[in-house]
Design an enzyme around this catalytic site. Structure first.
Site, PDB file in Angstrom:
ATOM      1  N   ASP A   1       4.864  -5.727   4.225  1.00 22.78           N
ATOM      2  CA  ASP A   1       6.055  -5.068   4.764  1.00 22.78           C
ATOM      3  C   ASP A   1       7.169  -5.245   3.740  1.00 22.78           C
ATOM      4  O   ASP A   1       7.612  -6.368   3.470  1.00 22.78           O
ATOM      5  CB  ASP A   1       6.454  -5.682   6.102  1.00 22.78           C
ATOM      6  CG  ASP A   1       7.448  -4.809   6.864  1.00 22.78           C
ATOM      7  OD1 ASP A   1       7.913  -3.812   6.295  1.00 22.78           O
ATOM      8  OD2 ASP A   1       7.746  -5.129   8.030  1.00 22.78           O
TER       9      ASP A   1
ATOM     10  N   ASP B   1       6.673   1.942   3.921  1.00 19.16           N
ATOM     11  CA  ASP B   1       6.903   0.580   3.430  1.00 19.16           C
ATOM     12  C   ASP B   1       6.005  -0.454   4.081  1.00 19.16           C
ATOM     13  O   ASP B   1       6.267  -1.658   3.975  1.00 19.16           O
ATOM     14  CB  ASP B   1       8.365   0.188   3.658  1.00 19.16           C
ATOM     15  CG  ASP B   1       8.741   0.163   5.134  1.00 19.16           C
ATOM     16  OD1 ASP B   1       8.105   0.885   5.918  1.00 19.16           O
ATOM     17  OD2 ASP B   1       9.675  -0.570   5.500  1.00 19.16           O
ATOM     18  N   GLU B   2       4.925  -0.025   4.743  1.00 15.43           N
ATOM     19  CA  GLU B   2       4.133  -0.973   5.518  1.00 15.43           C
ATOM     20  C   GLU B   2       2.670  -0.548   5.499  1.00 15.43           C
ATOM     21  O   GLU B   2       2.355   0.635   5.635  1.00 15.43           O
ATOM     22  CB  GLU B   2       4.664  -1.004   6.954  1.00 15.43           C
ATOM     23  CG  GLU B   2       4.082  -2.069   7.836  1.00 15.43           C
ATOM     24  CD  GLU B   2       4.713  -2.043   9.217  1.00 15.43           C
ATOM     25  OE1 GLU B   2       4.281  -2.858  10.058  1.00 15.43           O
ATOM     26  OE2 GLU B   2       5.605  -1.198   9.474  1.00 15.43           O
TER      27      GLU B   2
END
Length: 518
Positions: A11, A105-106
């Site tokens: 993350d 983003d993960e």
């Protein structure tokens, strides 16, 4: 359940805001908020400096401004975020073929499937190496969780924030989860959490002690049984490299309610065009068109129409959305519109009748306009572009606007191409790359700096300055060994501090608070 922590969850830390701070040296270490800047905008991401004031994601932007009035407020730059995300995802694919992105983003990674790890030591080494590679490649930081399941790996990355790594050893799951709130578990949102609270269950250990039968009675068989397994630390969901898309949709929230029916239809047509572009980019077609309307009183209506076959034709989707709009009462005002397509397929069965009808209508409208316009009107339309362009003199950065141009009564706004959103990249023919610190009153305030440079200084220009153009984002990190050339002329100081009077002087000065000044 695995016997080694070989499921990794990455993350990125405050991704949008961190990318803006990396791109803008003057914002590093300062509160930054990224999101919609209109009166109904919401926060997408807040930097950790802004979070100290209580700002967080999904908060109304108006509330964020009250909590952190001196923060930098920027419009998202998804071109930059997607480019950085692809760099990070490429690093993850180097660890394993099983990478499951959840957002820009993960992502989850199955280290064991890629041979990157088989025990705690090798998993820890892979996680540390990943964090180091991300920082070297992008200049940003990411938090990593390692565990024997997806649920626990995600919990680990949350505990590792910011810029850390946490390993949850298999066998310690129940001890770790017990005191945590029920909202920690996947699938427990505000409604389910409140339902469990009323039943006297607030922690994960409460769920485990209640038993499967009680949770099934409260939540239903599928949800109750799944929640009981997770409360006991069991999560056997695999990491999947691809997720099948179920729908494609776009929506917009408007700063002020729309009351004009023609304007509402125009917005629906525009959303249909964006939706079809996204549909085609994904390589899909769809069978059902969905219209979403949120009215002035926050009531939300959804209408749908199923076509005879899957399509990605703009005319078909636009006409279907228009028909759906006719069944919705919008007289009180509309605050949000959305258009989506569901029932996705990998092939297109063209609706030939609908397309033919659309073409016939367009041809009839063109013929009607031609009959209504006289020869002089047609000649005026043909020469409008050239005449208007020749009649408009250029306005330099340091000269006031001529009479009849910006600031004059009845003057028109700059064209859509000449709008400069706050935070977006620009390039000036003389001063080089920079970013929009603020715009308004037909002026644009630019801070001239770039990733890796020292904080720059500002200048304000007229919005129609021909030397100032929007540009693509610069990479956050230059290639190894590539020198960074200064874009400043040798006769100018690279950076200087300005007095209050200089900042208020006009286009030759700059705005220190992010707002353009006269």
């Amino acid at each position: 359940m695995r016997t080694a922590p070989t499921v990794l969850h990455l993350d990125m830390d405050a991704f949008f805001a961190a990318a803006e701070q990396a791109a803008k040296p003057s914002l590093r270490g300062k509160p930054v908020v990224v999101g919609g800047l209109g009166p109904r905008g919401v926060v997408s991401t807040a930097s950790y400096e802004a979070r100290r004031f209580g700002v967080h994601s999904a908060m109304p932007m108006a509330q964020a401004r009250r909590l952190a009035p001196n923060a930098a407020y920027l419009i998202p730059r998804f071109t930059l975020y997607r480019a950085v995300s692809e760099q990070v995802m490429e690093l993850l694919r180097g660890l394993s073929p099983l990478v499951e992105p959840l957002s820009l983003d993960e992502a989850f990674v199955d280290l064991e499937a890629g041979g990157s790890a088989h025990d705690t030591a090798s998993a820890l080494a892979a996680g540390e190496r990943l964090r180091r590679d991300i920082r070297e490649l992008t200049g940003l930081s990411g938090s990593v969780g390692l565990a024997g399941s997806k649920m626990l790996a995600k919990i680990g990355s949350e505990q590792a924030k910011p810029d850390g790594l946490v390993v949850i050893e298999p066998g310690t799951e129940r001890e770790l989860l017990g005191p945590m709130t029920v909202r920690t578990l996947p699938g427990v949102g505000p409604t389910t959490g409140e339902h469990l609270r009323r039943a006297g269950m607030t922690t994960v250990s409460d769920l485990a002690e209640a038993g499967e039968d009680e949770l099934v009675r409260l939540l239903g068989r599928a949800h109750g049984a799944s929640l009981y397994r997770m409360a006991r630390g069991r999560d056997e969901r695999p990491v999947v490299s691809e997720r099948e898309a179920k729908s494609v949709s776009v929506e917009d929230t408007f700063d002020t309610d729309l009351h004009d029916r023609v304007r509402v239809r125009t917005e629906v047509d525009r959303l249909a065009e964006r939706c079809v572009r996204r549909l085609r980019a994904s390589g899909h077609s769809g069978r059902t068109v969905v219209l979403k309307v949120r009215r002035y009183d926050f009531s939300t209506l959804t209408r749908s129409e199923t076509l005879r076959g899957p399509t990605d034709d703009l005319g078909v989707v636009r006409e279907a959305a228009g028909r759906l709009l006719e069944s919705v009462d919008t007289t009180g005002g509309v605050r949000l519109l959305g258009v989506g397509v569901t029932g996705l397929a990998d092939f297109t069965q063209e609706d030939l009748f609908a397309q033919a009808a659309a073409r016939e209508r367009e041809a009839a409208e063109d013929a009607s306009r031609s009959r209504a316009a006289g020869p002089e009107d047609v000649a005026a339309q043909d020469g409008a572009g050239e005449g208007a362009e020749a009649a408009a003199p250029a306005v330099g950065a340091g000269a006031p606007p001529a009479s009849g141009q910006f600031g004059a009564p009845g003057a028109s706004e700059p064209s859509e191409e000449r709008r400069f959103p706050a935070g977006h990249d620009v390039r000036h023919a003389e001063f080089g790359p920079g970013w929009v610190q603020g715009s308004g009153l037909r002026r644009v305030t630019v801070r001239f700096e770039e990733p890796g440079s020292a904080p720059g200084w500002v200048r304000t220009f007229w919005a129609d300055d021909p030397d100032l153009e929007l540009s693509e984002p610069l990479p956050l990190v230059r290639g190894t060994g590539e020198p960074r050339q200064s874009s400043w002329p040798a006769s100018r100081p690279k950076f200087r501090s300005e007095s209050r009077s200089e900042r208020a002087a006009g286009p030759s000065g700059g705005s220190g608070d992010g707002r353009a000044r006269p």
